[in-house]
Structure formats: structure tokens, C-alpha cells
Design a protein around this motif. Structure first.
Motif, short mmCIF file in Angstrom:
data_model
loop_
_atom_site.label_atom_id
_atom_site.label_comp_id
_atom_site.label_asym_id
_atom_site.label_seq_id
_atom_site.Cartn_x
_atom_site.Cartn_y
_atom_site.Cartn_z
N ALA A 185 -13.23 9.96 -3.72
CA ALA A 185 -12.18 9.27 -2.97
C ALA A 185 -10.81 9.88 -3.22
N LEU A 186 -10.60 10.41 -4.41
CA LEU A 186 -9.29 10.94 -4.78
C LEU A 186 -9.12 12.43 -4.47
N LYS A 187 -10.22 13.13 -4.24
CA LYS A 187 -10.14 14.59 -4.08
C LYS A 187 -9.22 15.04 -2.93
N PRO A 188 -9.28 14.43 -1.74
CA PRO A 188 -8.37 14.88 -0.68
C PRO A 188 -6.90 14.76 -1.08
N MET A 189 -6.54 13.68 -1.75
CA MET A 189 -5.17 13.52 -2.21
C MET A 189 -4.81 14.59 -3.23
N GLN A 190 -5.69 14.82 -4.18
CA GLN A 190 -5.41 15.80 -5.24
C GLN A 190 -5.33 17.21 -4.68
N ASP A 191 -6.17 17.54 -3.70
CA ASP A 191 -6.11 18.87 -3.07
C ASP A 191 -4.80 19.07 -2.32
N ALA A 192 -4.39 18.04 -1.58
CA ALA A 192 -3.14 18.15 -0.82
C ALA A 192 -1.95 18.26 -1.78
N ARG A 211 0.83 -1.22 0.00
CA ARG A 211 0.00 0.00 0.00
C ARG A 211 0.85 1.26 0.00
N GLN A 212 2.00 1.21 0.67
CA GLN A 212 2.91 2.35 0.63
C GLN A 212 3.40 2.60 -0.79
N VAL A 213 3.79 1.54 -1.48
CA VAL A 213 4.22 1.66 -2.87
C VAL A 213 3.06 2.10 -3.75
N GLY A 214 1.88 1.50 -3.51
CA GLY A 214 0.71 1.83 -4.32
C GLY A 214 0.30 3.28 -4.17
N ARG A 215 0.40 3.83 -2.97
CA ARG A 215 0.04 5.24 -2.76
C ARG A 215 0.95 6.16 -3.57
N ARG A 216 2.23 5.83 -3.63
CA ARG A 216 3.14 6.66 -4.41
C ARG A 216 2.80 6.60 -5.90
N LEU A 217 2.48 5.40 -6.37
CA LEU A 217 2.11 5.25 -7.79
C LEU A 217 0.82 5.99 -8.10
N ILE A 218 -0.17 5.81 -7.23
CA ILE A 218 -1.48 6.45 -7.47
C ILE A 218 -1.35 7.96 -7.44
N ALA A 219 -0.59 8.49 -6.50
CA ALA A 219 -0.40 9.95 -6.45
C ALA A 219 0.28 10.45 -7.71
N GLY A 220 1.25 9.69 -8.20
CA GLY A 220 1.96 10.10 -9.40
C GLY A 220 1.09 10.12 -10.63
N TYR A 221 0.18 9.18 -10.71
CA TYR A 221 -0.70 9.09 -11.88
C TYR A 221 -1.95 9.95 -11.74
N GLY A 262 0.95 21.42 -2.48
CA GLY A 262 2.36 21.16 -2.24
C GLY A 262 2.63 20.25 -1.07
N ASP A 263 1.59 19.65 -0.50
CA ASP A 263 1.75 18.77 0.66
C ASP A 263 1.83 17.32 0.17
N ARG A 264 3.03 16.90 -0.20
CA ARG A 264 3.21 15.57 -0.77
C ARG A 264 2.91 14.46 0.25
N GLN A 265 3.40 14.60 1.46
CA GLN A 265 3.15 13.57 2.47
C GLN A 265 1.66 13.50 2.82
N GLY A 266 1.03 14.67 2.92
CA GLY A 266 -0.40 14.68 3.19
C GLY A 266 -1.19 14.05 2.07
N ALA A 267 -0.73 14.24 0.84
CA ALA A 267 -1.41 13.64 -0.30
C ALA A 267 -1.35 12.12 -0.23
N LEU A 268 -0.18 11.59 0.09
CA LEU A 268 -0.04 10.13 0.19
C LEU A 268 -0.93 9.58 1.31
N ALA A 269 -0.93 10.28 2.43
CA ALA A 269 -1.73 9.80 3.58
C ALA A 269 -3.22 9.86 3.29
N ALA A 270 -3.63 10.70 2.35
CA ALA A 270 -5.06 10.87 2.06
C ALA A 270 -5.62 9.81 1.14
N ILE A 271 -4.78 8.94 0.63
CA ILE A 271 -5.26 7.89 -0.28
C ILE A 271 -5.75 6.71 0.56
#
Length: 322
Positions: free
Chosen positions: A248-255, A220-230, A259-268
Motif C-alpha cells: 500500500a505504501l510503495k507507490p507513495m515511497q517510489d514517487a 486525510r489531507q493532513v494525514g497524508r502529509r504526516l504519513i509521507a513524512g514518516y 522527487g514527486d512530492r505531490q504525486g507521493a501524497l496523492a498515492a496514499i
């Protein structure tokens, strides 16, 4: 040529962290293991055609496809030459998969405007049909012009054409103007929705990201990085919104936008990762990939996502079809 509608099972080449010449033993084993296809990919590493040229020499039966070669970053005539070369190396078993790619690759890395993607895709398919059939092409298309081009050595059997398609307009274009539609980042439950748009006459190919580890937290850690990138790329964000994942994706995309990369990953959410990334013991991953075929996908193409302690080449036999 039209693509064969048979039970297929593909592998993405090259494998991560493995030099191209080192792939020979793996490629030579694929048919015996039950794989029918090898599909390349290109982003910022190996190009789409070279791995398939090698695979064509190492295997006489595998179907080979590009998923995808960019239709902005290569001119129309060059795409035709690339395709004719591979079709000559692998007669009757090469599929030219093309697509618009992304703003980052086309505009930021190559300095080319990504304009009118639908029209450019349509025009490129029309040009390739004519050029790969050996015709002399003099045509002013909507998005480019070609004047007096003819392949020096057109392939005896023109390759099939496939188009990367993520939403209804492109999916319909693939069904009407190509032999196959290529997609990725979908769950098995998404396949019927896509199939409803393409109809049954168009082969449906999808790259399936597979992380073969029993460590769900790591996957899931790896998957979150991939999903955020795509899913921060506009075309993929729109695709997932069409599939019903906008909320489901909006919190990640907003973060991410803030510029909050760590927050974006945590929001997935974990369940979103589990939907889109196949992970678990290799044998359970294989069964999950089979679900895509059961839902109507013609050709799942396994893309092995490496994690520490996992050697991608060692996973190839364990992810082969049952």
C-alpha cells in the motif's frame, strides 16, 4: 521500579502552538478529566525534559514520560542526569523513554553517526540501570565506554525505563531490558501482533495521532502529509512493511524517491490514512482510541494533530477517557 499495569490514558505535551507556560491550566486539569499520563516528544522544537519539569510542578499525581529522548544525541551520563533530575521532581512517577531516533535527526541535524542501533540501545539500557541505581560505572560497552561515573544524587526511587521499538528485535529488547516498549503509527488491529512479540510482562505504550475534525477530507489531507513524512524514513517504512503495509505504501515511497512530492501524497490511499490516523468528531476519536486498549495496548498517548479552526487545548477535555 516497574511500570504500573493499570488502565492508563495519556496526552502528548506540549500542545502544538501553545507556549510552555500557558500549559499550566491544562496540566492541572488532566487528572480531573481522567488522564493518567503526560508524555513529551522532541524533534526540532521543545526538548523532551523541560515540559515534564513544569508538569511535575503543576501536578502531583500524573505519570510523566519522555517519548522519546534520543540515546545518540545525548551522552549516557547526560541521560542519567536528566533522568535523575526528573525522578527527583516526580518521585515514583517518571518514566525515561529512550530511542535511537532517525537518520535525519541524528546524522543530518546533529552530525553523529547512527551506528549499531540495537547494540547502542542495549548498552544504554544496561548503563542506565546501573547509574540510576547509584552505582559507580566503569564499563567498556560494545558501543561506548563509561569510566568512573557516579550520579552525585541518585534518585531514591530509580525511574522506569522504556525503549522505542518498532520491530521484533527491538521489541524483544524492550521486553527483556526495559519496563516498557514505546511505539507509534499503528492501527488497533496491529496491537496483538506487537503484543505477541513483547509478551504480557512488558507495558506497551503507543502515541496515537488524533485529528479531531468532522471534515474527513481535511483530516486525510493532513494525514497524508504526516504519513509521507514518516513512512519515507527507513525505520518507519520497515515497521509498516512488517505490519503488512508495504504494497500500500510503495507507490507513495517510489514517487517520493523520484522527487514527486505531490504525486507521493496523492498515492496514499484514503483507507490507509483512516487506519493510522484517528479522525472525526472528538467523541468518536475518543472511542477509536479506546479500541487500542481493547486490543491490548496498556497506555494510549493522544497526540492532538491541529487543523484550522481547532484549538488543541479545547480538545483535551473532549478527548479524555469516558
Amino acid at each position: 521500579m516497574t511500570t504500573a499495569r493499570t488502565a492508563r490514558w495519556g496526552l502528548t505535551l506540549p500542545l502544538t502552538g501553545m507556549a510552555l507556560p500557558a500549559h499550566r491550566e491544562t496540566v492541572e486539569s488532566l487528572e480531573r478529566l481522567g488522564y493518567t499520563d503526560a508524555w513529551s516528544a522532541e524533534t526540532n522544537g521543545v526538548d523532551a525534559f523541560t515540559p515534564l519539569a513544569l508538569a511535575a510542578c503543576w501536578s502531583g499525581r500524573l505519570r510523566l514520560g519522555t517519548a522519546i529522548a534520543g540515546l545518540y544525541t545525548r551522552g549516557p551520563a547526560l541521560l542519567a542526569m536528566n533522568a535523575a533530575t526528573l525522578a527527583g521532581l516526580a518521585p515514583g512517577r517518571f518514566v525515561l523513554g529512550i530511542g535511537t531516533s532517525s537518520q535525519v535527526i541524528v546524522e543530518q541535524w546533529n552530525g553523529i553517526e547512527l551506528a549499531k542501533p540495537y547494540q547502542r540501545s542495549r548498552d544504554t539500557l544496561r548503563f542506565l540501570r546501573a547509574a540510576l541505581a547509584g552505582q559507580k560505572v566503569s564499563e567498556e560497552y560494545e558501543t561506548f565506554g563509561v569510566h568512573g561515573f557516579r550520579l552525585e544524587a541518585p534518585p531514591a526511587e530509580p525511574p522506569a525505563l522504556a525503549l522505542a521499538a518498532l520491530r521484533p528485535a527491538m521489541l524483544r529488547l524492550a521486553a527483556a531490558g526495559a519496563d516498557a516498549a514505546i511505539t507509534n503509527w499503528l492501527a488497533p488491529s496491529d496491537v496483538p501482533r506487537i503484543r505477541k512479540v513483547t509478551g504480557d510482562g512488558c507495558e506497551l505504550v503507543a502515541r496515537i495521532f488524533v485529528c479531531p475534525t468532522a471534515d474527513a477530507g481535511l483530516a486525510r489531507q493532513v494525514g497524508r502529509r504526516l504519513i509521507a513524512g514518516y513512512m519515507t524514513v527507513p525505520v518507519y517504512a520497515a515497521f509498516q512493511a512488517w505490519l503488512g503495509r508495504a504494497e500500500a505504501l510503495k507507490p507513495m515511497q517510489d514517487a517520493w524517491a523520484a522527487g514527486d512530492r505531490q504525486g507521493a501524497l496523492a498515492a496514499i490511499p484514503a483507507d490507509l490514512v483512516d487506519e493510522l490516523l484517528v479522525h472525526g468528531e472528538p467523541e468518536s476519536c475518543r472511542e477509536r482510541v479506546a479500541e487500542y486498549r481493547e486490543q491490548g495496548l496498556d497506555t494510549p498517548v493522544v497526540a492532538i494533530v491541529p487543523v484550522p479552526g481547532i484549538e488543541p487545548a479545547a480538545m483535551v477535555p473532549r478527548l479524555a477517557p469516558r
